[in-house]
Design an enzyme around this catalytic site. Structure first.
Site, PDB file in Angstrom:
ATOM      1  N   ARG A  12       0.829  -1.218   0.000  1.00  0.00           N
ATOM      2  CA  ARG A  12       0.000   0.000   0.000  1.00  0.00           C
ATOM      3  C   ARG A  12       0.859   1.263   0.000  1.00  0.00           C
ATOM      4  O   ARG A  12       0.665   2.168  -0.802  1.00  0.00           O
ATOM      5  CB  ARG A  12      -0.918   0.018   1.222  1.00  0.00           C
ATOM      6  CG  ARG A  12      -2.091  -0.943   1.172  1.00  0.00           C
ATOM      7  CD  ARG A  12      -3.037  -0.641   2.330  1.00  0.00           C
ATOM      8  NE  ARG A  12      -4.155  -1.575   2.389  1.00  0.00           N
ATOM      9  CZ  ARG A  12      -4.169  -2.669   3.136  1.00  0.00           C
ATOM     10  NH1 ARG A  12      -3.113  -2.958   3.861  1.00  0.00           N
ATOM     11  NH2 ARG A  12      -5.217  -3.462   3.156  1.00  0.00           N
ATOM     12  N   HIS A 131      -6.839   1.248  13.865  1.00  0.00           N
ATOM     13  CA  HIS A 131      -6.402   0.955  12.500  1.00  0.00           C
ATOM     14  C   HIS A 131      -7.312  -0.089  11.854  1.00  0.00           C
ATOM     15  O   HIS A 131      -8.112  -0.743  12.525  1.00  0.00           O
ATOM     16  CB  HIS A 131      -4.961   0.437  12.492  1.00  0.00           C
ATOM     17  CG  HIS A 131      -3.936   1.531  12.602  1.00  0.00           C
ATOM     18  ND1 HIS A 131      -3.542   2.051  13.820  1.00  0.00           N
ATOM     19  CD2 HIS A 131      -3.229   2.194  11.662  1.00  0.00           C
ATOM     20  CE1 HIS A 131      -2.644   3.000  13.615  1.00  0.00           C
ATOM     21  NE2 HIS A 131      -2.436   3.109  12.319  1.00  0.00           N
ATOM     22  N   LYS A 135      -4.079  -4.658   9.802  1.00  0.00           N
ATOM     23  CA  LYS A 135      -2.805  -4.308  10.436  1.00  0.00           C
ATOM     24  C   LYS A 135      -2.359  -5.436  11.353  1.00  0.00           C
ATOM     25  O   LYS A 135      -3.143  -5.945  12.159  1.00  0.00           O
ATOM     26  CB  LYS A 135      -2.937  -2.994  11.219  1.00  0.00           C
ATOM     27  CG  LYS A 135      -1.598  -2.475  11.749  1.00  0.00           C
ATOM     28  CD  LYS A 135      -1.713  -1.053  12.241  1.00  0.00           C
ATOM     29  CE  LYS A 135      -0.400  -0.530  12.796  1.00  0.00           C
ATOM     30  NZ  LYS A 135       0.682  -0.546  11.792  1.00  0.00           N
TER      31      LYS A 135
END
Length: 242
Positions: A12, A131, A135
């Protein structure tokens, strides 16, 4: 025009950085992932940005050191041994390591440090981070960065004060500690809230990431800055002159 090479280019952050490089007036030297040739990239890049994995870090440090190429490290979840390897590499090349490349988070860390320095230990400090569900490490590198800033403001280290997610009969809160809690779910890019709480009042300092491009912008800016620096270990605050 600064030529920036990316380790972890298909992730990402790697993709976002590649898209941001031209907008910041730099040039993409190339990108490498597992199975690629990181040494070849280090030889043609003016500076490297590493958003790969902790397991690849020490090899990337050795390669950058051998090539004399500055390195920005945004990979989180690092061990003490890996931080020691960064210290060793910084004797020969410029290395900037950070848990978050956002310029806003960088300023927030300074505000947290200042607040912790001014307020007494009767002000409790709690850090809550949220998050996305994918993650893999907790607490986030940014939460640790903010905790380190708070601890530094009080003249000590986070390892001395840190208390992670509480559960069960924990007893009363110990004065002076820094609590950390993590939330995982959905597609949250990254929210961080630092709470200073005392009797009768509370201060909250927060940063909400609304677009992943903020991290890419900061990473490119850091790369362009560190490409001009002598050997040493740097932080994002140095980029802003904090």
């Amino acid at each position: 025009m600064t030529a920036i090479g990316i380790y972890g280019s298909s992730g990402r952050m790697g993709r976002a950085i590649a898209e941001q490089i031209a907008a910041e007036g730099a040039r993409l030297a190339g990108g490498v992932d597992a199975g690629g040739d990181p040494a070849a990239l280090a030889r043609v890049a003016d500076v490297l940005v590493d958003f790969s994995t902790p397991s690849a870090l020490e090899a990337h440090l050795a390669i950058a050191r051998a090539a004399g190429t500055p390195l920005v490290i945004g990979t989180t979840g690092l061990t003490q041994a890996q931080h020691a390897a960064i210290d060793a590499a910084a004797a020969d090349i410029a290395v900037l390591q950070t848990g978050n490349t956002s310029l806003g988070v960088t300023l927030l860390a300074q505000l947290v440090r200042d607040a912790a320095a001014k307020l007494g230990t009767d002000w409790d400090i709690e850090i809550v981070e949220s998050h996305h569900r994918h993650k893999v490490d907790a607490p986030s590198g940014t939460a640790i960065l903010l905790g380190e800033a708070a601890a530094a403001g009080r003249g000590t280290t986070l390892s001395e004060l840190r208390v992670d997610g509480r559960a069960g009969l924990t007893g009363a809160r110990t004065e002076g500690t820094i609590g950390m809690a993590s939330v995982r779910g959905g597609s949250v890019i990254g929210d961080h809230n630092v709470v200073f709480a005392s009797e009768g009042e509370r201060i909250e300092l927060a940063h909400l990431a609304q677009d992943r491009s903020i991290f890419a912008k900061g990473a490119v800016r850091a790369a362009m800055w560190i490409a001009r620096q002598p050997a040493g270990r740097y932080r994002m605050g140095d980029v802003l002159g904090l």
